[in-house]
Design a protein around this motif. Structure first.
Motif, mmCIF file in Angstrom:
data_model
loop_
_atom_site.group_PDB
_atom_site.id
_atom_site.type_symbol
_atom_site.label_atom_id
_atom_site.label_comp_id
_atom_site.label_asym_id
_atom_site.label_seq_id
_atom_site.Cartn_x
_atom_site.Cartn_y
_atom_site.Cartn_z
ATOM 1 N N CYS A 268 76.866 0.168 -42.411
ATOM 2 C CA CYS A 268 78.064 -0.190 -43.177
ATOM 3 C C CYS A 268 78.040 0.313 -44.612
ATOM 4 O O CYS A 268 79.098 0.473 -45.215
ATOM 5 C CB CYS A 268 78.236 -1.708 -43.183
ATOM 6 S SG CYS A 268 77.016 -2.573 -44.200
ATOM 7 N N ARG A 269 76.879 0.505 -45.179
ATOM 8 C CA ARG A 269 76.704 0.905 -46.583
ATOM 9 C C ARG A 269 77.379 -0.075 -47.523
ATOM 10 O O ARG A 269 77.718 0.272 -48.645
ATOM 11 C CB ARG A 269 77.211 2.343 -46.827
ATOM 12 C CG ARG A 269 76.556 3.359 -45.915
ATOM 13 C CD ARG A 269 77.050 4.754 -46.177
ATOM 14 N NE ARG A 269 76.489 5.325 -47.387
ATOM 15 C CZ ARG A 269 75.350 6.001 -47.457
ATOM 16 N NH1 ARG A 269 74.625 6.211 -46.368
ATOM 17 N NH2 ARG A 269 74.924 6.486 -48.600
ATOM 18 N N CYS A 273 75.771 -5.253 -42.608
ATOM 19 C CA CYS A 273 75.298 -5.089 -41.228
ATOM 20 C C CYS A 273 73.805 -5.362 -41.028
ATOM 21 O O CYS A 273 73.375 -5.606 -39.917
ATOM 22 C CB CYS A 273 75.602 -3.674 -40.740
ATOM 23 S SG CYS A 273 74.560 -2.404 -41.504
ATOM 24 N N CYS A 276 70.004 -1.530 -43.090
ATOM 25 C CA CYS A 276 69.152 -0.867 -44.095
ATOM 26 C C CYS A 276 68.039 -1.772 -44.620
ATOM 27 O O CYS A 276 67.267 -1.353 -45.495
ATOM 28 C CB CYS A 276 70.009 -0.356 -45.260
ATOM 29 S SG CYS A 276 70.728 -1.686 -46.250
ATOM 30 N N CYS A 308 71.489 -0.429 -49.698
ATOM 31 C CA CYS A 308 72.860 0.083 -49.822
ATOM 32 C C CYS A 308 73.604 -0.533 -50.991
ATOM 33 O O CYS A 308 74.523 0.091 -51.534
ATOM 34 C CB CYS A 308 73.637 -0.100 -48.518
ATOM 35 S SG CYS A 308 73.894 -1.812 -48.038
HETATM 36 S S1 FES Z 1 73.800 -0.414 -44.457
HETATM 37 FE FE1 FES Z 1 74.679 -2.259 -43.770
HETATM 38 S S2 FES Z 1 73.661 -3.752 -44.978
HETATM 39 FE FE2 FES Z 1 72.988 -1.881 -45.818
#
Ligand code: FES
Length: 321
Positions: A268-269, A273, A276, A308
């Motif tokens: 999701c960046r 989610c 990462c 992220c």
């Molecule tokens: S990529 Fe989703 S929480 Fe960091």
């Protein structure tokens, strides 16, 4: 997904100013083929080369999942942001070539629901546009409650009313209109699922109200992608890669790792989610946790970080990447 993940080469075919803050973009495949299938609520990550900075921002797909001839997204201009939305607004024009990621869905409608109640605030309307097209095609029962500051900023509101009629309810702050959430939630049939996407305050209000009224946790869904905050530059030691990197003021730790050719997972960046999540090996200082993935106890313990969106202030940060 990571820096080595599959990308789709696309051409921008349409850029449309929807209102004073929002533009719509349409992408088609450069090779002329069909886009990968997606379901309502999915997002794509758009890659931007903004001068020396490579940005990857996630945007919800708003087009009809039945139409795979292209993808459409909307971008709200954030003057105080890190520059991704400004780049999209100022630099992305029809004919331009870009790379985007295959779709990922972290906000899919639950097909077991007897009815779907969708609550949107501002730009949070976009995932619901794809969801409603899908629900309508499937004959699913739904209604939308869409709040915006005023009629101009209620992007796509009139078109949604044209398409879905009385299933769309619009509320304008400047007209003193507000969603009567308690009544709305109290009058839904058993088996209804509730979805909310919009500003942080709205999401918190809807989740707290639903919980307070006894809605089962599994029937309430929310999506909020956070933009990585700007801050002071900081250094991070990446133990597994044997590198020390500096994270710039308008860069995320994830972007700094990618710039250093360190493979780092993401979906999701935007802190939502969990993909990462990275173990912290040493922390002499303070992690500015900006995600809503880690628990409050995990955040306080400073044993994990979400690269992220989260930043660091202090003398030493060593992470397991
Ligand atoms: S990529 Fe989703 S929480 Fe960091």
């Amino acid at each position: 997904m990571s820096i080595g993940a599959t990308k789709i080469a696309v051409i921008v075919t349409e850029v449309e100013e929807i209102n004073s803050l929002i533009k719509r973009f349409r992408f088609v495949r450069e090779d002329g083929g069909m886009m990968p299938a997606f379901s309502g609520g999915a997002h794509t990550v758009v890659e931007m080369q903004d001068g020396d900075t490579r940005r990857l921002n996630a945007y919800s797909l708003m087009s009809d999942p039945a139409d795979l001839s292209g993808y459409e997204i909307s971008v709200r201009r954030e003057e105080a942001g890190r520059g991704g939305s400004l780049y999209m607004h100022r630099s992305v024009k029809p004919g331009m070539r870009l790379h985007i990621s295959p779709p990922v869905n972290l906000f899919a409608p639950d097909r077991r629901a007897k009815k779907h109640v969708l609550i949107a605030g501002g730009i949070g309307i976009t995932p619901f546009m794809a969801q409603m097209a899908q629900m309508d095609a499937l004959g699913a029962r739904f209604e939308l409650h869409y709040a915006a500051r005023n009629a101009d900023l209620c992007a796509y509101g009139a078109a949604l009313t044209d398409r879905y009629g009385a299933r769309v309810h619009r509320y304008y702050d400047d007209a003193g209109q507000a969603i009567d959430l308690k009544t709305l939630l109290a009058t839904q049939p058993l088996g209804t699922h509730l979805y909310v996407c919009g500003p942080k305050g709205m999401i918190a209000w809807v989740l707290a109200t639903a919980e307070g009224m006894g809605w089962p946790r599994g029937t309430v869904h929310s999506e909020e992608f956070l933009s990585p905050p700007v801050g002071q530059p900081f250094a991070v030691e990446l133990a597994a890669s044997g590198k020390t990197i500096t994270v710039g003021a308008t860069q995320s730790l994830l972007e700094a790792m990618e710039a250093a050719q360190v493979d780092a997972p993401y979906l999701c960046r935007g802190g939502a989610c969990g993909q990462c999540e990275t173990r912290v090996i040493r922390c002499d200082g303070h992690i500015d946790h900006a995600d809503h993935w880690l628990t409050e106890d995990q955040k306080a313990a400073q044993t994990h970080i979400m690269p992220c969106v989260s930043r660091f202030t202090g003398s030493t940060l060593v992470i397991d990447r």
